[in-house]
Design an enzyme around this catalytic site. Structure first.
Site, PDB file in Angstrom:
ATOM      1  N   GLU A  75       2.834   0.805   2.118  1.00 51.15           N
ATOM      2  CA  GLU A  75       2.621   1.724   3.226  1.00 51.15           C
ATOM      3  C   GLU A  75       1.195   1.674   3.758  1.00 51.15           C
ATOM      4  O   GLU A  75       0.963   1.649   4.953  1.00 51.15           O
ATOM      5  CB  GLU A  75       2.916   3.137   2.744  1.00 51.15           C
ATOM      6  CG  GLU A  75       2.917   4.152   3.842  1.00 51.15           C
ATOM      7  CD  GLU A  75       4.329   4.615   4.116  1.00 51.15           C
ATOM      8  OE1 GLU A  75       4.504   5.486   4.935  1.00 51.15           O
ATOM      9  OE2 GLU A  75       5.243   4.079   3.474  1.00 51.15           O
ATOM     10  N   ASP A  76       0.219   1.648   2.850  1.00 52.88           N
ATOM     11  CA  ASP A  76      -1.161   1.873   3.263  1.00 52.88           C
ATOM     12  C   ASP A  76      -2.027   0.619   3.334  1.00 52.88           C
ATOM     13  O   ASP A  76      -3.111   0.662   3.877  1.00 52.88           O
ATOM     14  CB  ASP A  76      -1.835   2.870   2.300  1.00 52.88           C
ATOM     15  CG  ASP A  76      -1.238   4.260   2.426  1.00 52.88           C
ATOM     16  OD1 ASP A  76      -0.545   4.492   3.435  1.00 52.88           O
ATOM     17  OD2 ASP A  76      -1.449   5.087   1.534  1.00 52.88           O
TER      18      ASP A  76
END
Ligand code: MN
Length: 731
Positions: A75-76
């Site tokens: 996600e990051d």
């Protein structure tokens, strides 16, 4: 080095290879998150490390720890699933992928991008959209979890750490996250048997949702702490000495109590009018031993030291709870004659009780052959999540189903073949039939429980054996099954299956069925609002559209009352303070306190009707229906006075006419329904028309208002033989 605790921990129970595997993931995560920080200012990587650490303390397998360390990198950090698979293998990639899917709902917890309002407000399209998105991600998460429970264990550990760092968020978001934690995550932990996680999540959520109550429980625990600790130490020592004397190797602990569970206990006490005693109710002991046999010896010793409290003994070793829990619970009259709870269990049972499925994996990785004992069966509800994934279309229907059918307390019942089915408490034989098979539900004719025939809306109890009889030809469900007043179906999954069946029927049939339902409701309440107007008031284009909604089960007949302008008058909820003064017979006379009021006999208004007052010469104010013909005939507008319903326990008389096929026991069945509703019968009169075998029953009942009257009419009409129920006007 921020990960020292984690590294020490893994070295203590993982082999060298596995520990290196975790180290590699730690390096990878540290590099990937380099330069990122959390809202609270600390380096981002501390979050995945804390998540993994929590799981390592529960001795989870290396695969889970690696996935926990990597849970935010897709996600990051622009890392792809393929990269993870290449470096850490397919198992880890699957777990990370599962957690990432669940993450999309965490816009809430992840920071600064979304706006800051709470997410459970109705009527705002952006918020609705967000709720829909949330339902969709929640569904993905539950499905991912069903495929591998470790996904949700990582997610729960992740959530716990996020809860502990919640202060960095604005207040509205804190509350939204806390509510979701209490409503979804803590019950999930409960279902997984992970008590430790459940309690921690609850206490954290409690702190944000009810800060005042949290502080007062916190203060209570700290008050007289020294005194209480001294007492606990003393009784622990007495027990420990006695065990030593009998050569039993045991650890005796003063058991910590959780703030939220103390709060709930205090509330239960308050309801029962009992006093919470902070010394007795906050003292509890736990004894851990090696074998089951020792558990019973400890029990014997405890009972010979202190007199047991009658009725406070449970042996969950001989008969374990379905959710894996095993332990002996007893309460004894301890020193100074104070009741103290003692829990006795083996260390293995303790581990299972604290960590639930988490310890399943720990034992499995250690090669314990008992690890798979009953595990599959206990986790059968997970398969249910996958079945619904196929059967239920809408995301919010899916989420509702999980909320009511899985996260609530359960009862365990048997099929005639001895197979266990798990249903939310309050479920009926019909819920059971739908759980076995959708078609069995649709074609259910009647049911028996433990060999006795029972109505289809009977609540099942633990251990019941349920047998369903189905029709020979397919016949489809009854619309009544959707009516919550009749109590046929408790599970959301079954209700959704019934609705889906009706949605598939021909439109004309649904419209016709809906018209019948609408007219029945109008008759029940004797409303004078035209059908078209009712439809408009409820936001429908036409009466036909309303009929279709009713006939396809998207709307419940009970909701129709909101569109009847002559029935829905002032509701008491709008003026709760008006309850005490100026109130007679539950009617508040606006602007005129202390006025004597009484209900007109000609139109017998009930609580919730639209009403008007009529000032009489000698007897104060009489309350009529706004539509009362007697009142209109008088034509004395200066005597009319505005009134509103007050808030009181007053009961209102209504006259009902019931037409039915005459049969033995009809009156008994009708009066049974009224008394089940806890309404009072004032008068009952029946007349038979022998030639036709018909019977007309006139009933005067006292109800608490329109809501109860609506429910009562529906239930009376469901009594076998009854053709119609009609509220009567002036006689
Ligand atoms: Mn996270």
């Amino acid at each position: 080095m921020p990960a020292t605790t984690l590294l020490t921990k893994i070295d203590s129970y993982l082999g060298e290879d596995r520990a290196d595997f975790v180290r590699r993931a730690l390096e990878f995560a540290t590099e990937a998150h380099a330069g990122q920080s959390r809202l609270s200012g600390e380096p981002y990587v501390e979050h995945p490390i804390a998540t993994a650490e929590f799981l390592a303390e529960r001795r989870m397998d290396a695969t889970t720890l690696v996935a926990a360390l990597l849970h935010d990198v897709i996600e990051d950090c622009d890392v792809t699933r393929e990269q993870i698979e290449e470096q850490f293998g397919d198992d880890v990639a699957k777990l990370v992928d599962g957690v990432t899917k669940m993450n999309s709902m965490d816009v809430l917890t992840r920071g600064d991008r979304a706006n800051t309002t709470a997410f459970t407000i109705n009527g705002d399209s952006e918020l609705d959209e967000r709720a829909a998105r949330q339902a969709a991600s929640m569904r993905k998460m539950l499905v991912a979890m069903a495929e591998d429970v470790r996904v949700v264990l990582i997610k729960l550990a992740d959530r716990l750490h996020n809860m502990r760092t919640l202060d960095a968020h604005v207040p509205e978001r804190r509350v939204a996250i806390a509510r979701e934690t209490l409503e979804i995550y803590a019950p999930l932990a409960h279902r997984l048997g992970a008590w430790d996680l459940k309690w921690r999540l609850e206490d954290e959520a409690f702190r944000y949702l009810q800060p005042r109550e949290y502080r007062s429980v916190y203060r209570l625990i700290n008050r007289k702490r020294a005194e209480r600790e001294e007492y606990t130490e003393r009784v622990m020592k007495i027990l420990q000495d006695a065990l030593d004397e009998h050569d039993i190797q045991a650890e005796v602990y003063g058991r910590p109590k959780h703030l939220y569970s103390i709060y709930q206990k205090m509330q239960r006490y308050a309801e029962q009018g009992r006093q919470f005693n902070d010394i007795q109710d906050l003292t509890a002991l736990r004894v851990l031993v090696s074998t089951e046999e020792e558990c019973y010896r400890v029990l014997w010793i405890a009972h010979s030291l202190w007199r047991p409290v009658p009725g406070q003994f449970d042996d969950y070793i001989a008969s374990p709870k379905q959710n894996m829990y095993q332990s002996i619970h007893t309460s004894v009259m301890c020193e100074e004659n104070a009741p103290v709870e003692v829990q006795i269990r083996t260390r293995r049972m303790h581990d299972l009780a604290e960590n639930g499925v988490a310890s399943h994996w720990a034992y499995k990785e250690e090669g314990d052959p008992n690890a798979d004992d009953d595990f599959e069966q206990r986790m059968s509800w997970l398969r249910q999540l996958l079945d619904w994934q196929r059967e239920l279309e809408g995301d919010s229907e899916y989420l509702d189903t999980v909320r009511t059918d899985i996260l609530r307390d359960q009862v365990y019942v048997y099929t005639p073949m001895g197979e266990i089915k798990e249903l939310p408490s309050g479920s009926t034989p019909l819920d059971f039939a739908y759980r076995v098979h959708t078609d069995l539900g649709h074609d259910t004719v009647d049911a028996s429980v433990n060999g006795q025939p029972v109505p289809l809306n009977t609540a099942l109890k633990n251990g019941d054996t349920v047998e369903i009889r189905k029709s020979r030809a397919p016949r489809g469900p009854s619309m009544d099954w959707l009516n919550p007043d009749l109590g046929y179906l408790v599970t959301a999954s079954a209700r959704e299956k019934v609705r889906a069946w009706f949605r598939r029927q021909r439109r004309e049939e649904n419209v016709q069925r809906g018209r019948d339902l609408l007219r029945r409701q109008i008759r029940h309440l004797r409303s004078t609002t035209p059908e078209e107007e009712i439809a408009t008031n409820l936001g429908f284009e036409s009466a036909e559209e309303l009929a279709e909604a009713l006939g396809s089960g998207t709307m419940q007949p009970g909701e129709v009352v909101r569109g009847m302008v002559d029935i829905t008058g002032e509701t008491p909820e709008l003026q709760p303070e008006a309850a005490d003064e100026g109130l007679r017979d539950g009617v508040v006379v606006l602007g005129l306190d202390q006025m004597v009021t009484r209900l007109a006999r000609c139109c017998s208004p009930v609580y919730g009707d639209s009403i008007i007052g009529y000032r009489t010469r000698e007897r104060g104010v009489t309350i009529h229906l706004q539509t009362c013909p007697n009142l209109r005939a008088r034509d004395e507008p200066e005597r009319l006075i505005e009134v509103a319903w007050g808030h009181s326990a007053t009961r209102y008389p209504s006259r009902l006419q019931i037409d039915a096929w005459d049969r033995v026991g009809l009156l008994r069945d009708l009066t049974a329904v009224v008394s089940q509703e806890k309404a009072n019968i004032h008068r009952i009169h029946s007349s038979e028309q022998q030639a036709y075998g018909r019977s007309t029953v006139e009933l005067t009942v006292y109800t608490s208002g329109v809501d109860q009257l609506t429910r009562l009419c529906a239930r009376l009409e469901a009594v076998p033989g009854v053709q119609s129920v009609q509220r009567q006007g002036a006689g």
